[in-house]
Design a protein around this motif. Structure first.
Motif, mmCIF file in Angstrom:
data_model
loop_
_atom_site.group_PDB
_atom_site.id
_atom_site.type_symbol
_atom_site.label_atom_id
_atom_site.label_comp_id
_atom_site.label_asym_id
_atom_site.label_seq_id
_atom_site.Cartn_x
_atom_site.Cartn_y
_atom_site.Cartn_z
ATOM 1 N N ARG A 62 0.831 -1.203 0.000
ATOM 2 C CA ARG A 62 0.000 0.000 0.000
ATOM 3 C C ARG A 62 0.871 1.262 0.000
ATOM 4 N NH1 ARG A 62 -4.666 2.413 0.628
ATOM 5 N NH2 ARG A 62 -4.910 4.175 2.055
ATOM 6 N N GLU A 63 1.990 1.220 0.722
ATOM 7 C CA GLU A 63 2.872 2.383 0.782
ATOM 8 C C GLU A 63 3.405 2.736 -0.607
ATOM 9 O OE1 GLU A 63 3.116 -0.283 2.617
ATOM 10 O OE2 GLU A 63 2.616 0.410 4.644
ATOM 11 N N THR A 64 3.708 1.718 -1.413
ATOM 12 C CA THR A 64 4.203 1.951 -2.768
ATOM 13 C C THR A 64 3.132 2.591 -3.633
ATOM 14 O OG1 THR A 64 5.692 0.049 -2.618
ATOM 15 C CG2 THR A 64 5.155 0.840 -4.827
ATOM 16 N N VAL A 65 1.914 2.100 -3.504
ATOM 17 C CA VAL A 65 0.792 2.641 -4.280
ATOM 18 C C VAL A 65 0.534 4.088 -3.900
ATOM 19 C CG1 VAL A 65 -1.674 2.443 -4.759
ATOM 20 C CG2 VAL A 65 -0.269 0.379 -4.564
ATOM 21 N N ILE A 66 0.514 4.384 -2.600
ATOM 22 C CA ILE A 66 0.258 5.746 -2.131
ATOM 23 C C ILE A 66 1.342 6.700 -2.629
ATOM 24 C CG2 ILE A 66 0.188 7.216 -0.077
ATOM 25 C CD1 ILE A 66 -1.199 4.916 1.374
ATOM 26 N N ALA A 67 2.598 6.267 -2.543
ATOM 27 C CA ALA A 67 3.705 7.102 -2.999
ATOM 28 C C ALA A 67 3.615 7.353 -4.503
ATOM 29 C CB ALA A 67 5.039 6.443 -2.653
ATOM 30 N N ALA A 68 3.230 6.321 -5.261
ATOM 31 C CA ALA A 68 3.102 6.470 -6.713
ATOM 32 C C ALA A 68 1.961 7.423 -7.055
ATOM 33 C CB ALA A 68 2.870 5.104 -7.354
ATOM 34 N N GLN A 69 0.860 7.300 -6.345
ATOM 35 C CA GLN A 69 -0.274 8.200 -6.574
ATOM 36 C C GLN A 69 0.115 9.647 -6.267
ATOM 37 O OE1 GLN A 69 -3.152 6.399 -3.971
ATOM 38 N NE2 GLN A 69 -4.101 5.199 -5.609
ATOM 39 N N ARG A 70 0.856 9.821 -5.198
ATOM 40 C CA ARG A 70 1.290 11.167 -4.817
ATOM 41 C C ARG A 70 2.201 11.763 -5.895
ATOM 42 N NH1 ARG A 70 1.426 13.969 -0.043
ATOM 43 N NH2 ARG A 70 3.033 15.577 0.161
ATOM 44 N N ASP A 71 3.130 10.962 -6.398
ATOM 45 C CA ASP A 71 4.014 11.431 -7.461
ATOM 46 C C ASP A 71 3.217 11.854 -8.690
ATOM 47 O OD1 ASP A 71 6.380 11.142 -6.086
ATOM 48 O OD2 ASP A 71 6.793 9.132 -6.849
ATOM 49 N N ARG A 72 2.210 11.057 -9.077
ATOM 50 C CA ARG A 72 1.394 11.380 -10.243
ATOM 51 C C ARG A 72 0.631 12.677 -10.033
ATOM 52 N NH1 ARG A 72 -0.605 6.033 -10.353
ATOM 53 N NH2 ARG A 72 -2.746 6.772 -10.223
ATOM 54 N N ILE A 73 0.099 12.856 -8.834
ATOM 55 C CA ILE A 73 -0.675 14.064 -8.538
ATOM 56 C C ILE A 73 0.220 15.301 -8.573
ATOM 57 C CG2 ILE A 73 -2.008 15.270 -6.772
ATOM 58 C CD1 ILE A 73 -3.050 12.492 -5.883
ATOM 59 N N LEU A 74 1.393 15.198 -7.973
ATOM 60 C CA LEU A 74 2.305 16.347 -7.944
ATOM 61 C C LEU A 74 2.769 16.718 -9.350
ATOM 62 C CD1 LEU A 74 4.511 15.598 -4.796
ATOM 63 C CD2 LEU A 74 2.538 17.126 -4.997
ATOM 64 N N LEU A 75 3.098 15.719 -10.147
ATOM 65 C CA LEU A 75 3.516 15.997 -11.519
ATOM 66 C C LEU A 75 2.355 16.585 -12.315
ATOM 67 C CD1 LEU A 75 5.736 15.835 -13.653
ATOM 68 C CD2 LEU A 75 4.943 13.519 -14.192
ATOM 69 N N ALA A 76 1.147 16.056 -12.100
ATOM 70 C CA ALA A 76 -0.031 16.578 -12.790
ATOM 71 C C ALA A 76 -0.288 18.024 -12.397
ATOM 72 C CB ALA A 76 -1.249 15.718 -12.461
#
Length: 215
Positions: free
Chosen positions: A20-34
């Protein structure tokens, strides 16, 4: 695109067995880049949360699990931009070895320009959109500019008040020039500043510090 953002976009759909930590971190990266890319196109004021969500490919619920508001997301994107800029600079300054003063300042100033050109969306967050958010973000940007002044002054051995002021003027002028170019999307123009800027410093002698003209 940053390595983390690229990794985030490659996450498989559906059941993937990732922590779950990997998924959350990946989602955060996508949101910040977006957030950074959306603001590069439409500015901070013209970027609603809905546009960030659509670009990131996440749900509204996921967005608000990570961030309280658009401003909160911007602040996180700004800190990511700062991290990218400073990581590149500190990596360079930690590996000077026996290089001359001229070689060191060439690497630092060149590295700064390269970092901005490599991440134009985050560079716009760092240099341009920060002014639309408010005084706290602007204060943070000012503090970081002074950090860069301190790095330059240390390399050039600026011992006097006059030399430190010259270093502040150099960094302020550089900041204004790169901000203008990033604002209009002129990435090549950012890179093109490298040689004339370094030539100016090389010809300055002791204006900025202890740099000899023939170093």
């Amino acid at each position: 695109m940053t390595e983390s953002a690229a990794t985030a976009q490659q996450l498989p759909r559906g059941r993937h067995g990732l922590p779950r930590e990997t998924v959350i971190a990946a989602q955060r990266d996508r949101i910040l880049l977006a957030m950074a890319e959306a603001m590069a196109e439409n500015g901070y004021v013209g970027t609603p949360v809905a546009a960030v969500i659509k670009r990131a490919g996440v749900s509204r619920e996921t967005f608000y699990e990570q961030f309280r508001s658009k401003e909160d997301c911007f602040e996180a994107a700004y800190e990511r931009a700062v991290e990218l800029m400073l990581t590149g600079i500190f990596t360079i300054t930690g590996d000077f070895g026996d290089e001359t003063m001229t070689e060191r300042i060439e690497r630092v100033l060149g590295g700064y320009l390269d970092a901005l050109a490599a991440e134009p969306a985050y560079a716009r967050v760092f240099l341009v959109e920060v002014y639309a958010v408010g005084p706290e973000a602007i204060t943070r940007r000012t503090q970081l500019q002074e950090t860069f002044v301190a790095i330059v002054a240390d390399i050039l051995e600026a011992d006097t008040e006059e030399q430190r002021f010259a270093c502040q003027t150099l960094v302020a002028a550089l900041s204004a020039m790169v901000t203008n170019r990033i604002a209009i999307g002129d990435v090549d123009g950012v890179r093109a500043l490298r040689e004339p800027l370094l030539d100016l410093v090389r010809r300055s002698g002791q204006l900025f510090g202890g740099l000899p003209l023939d170093d």
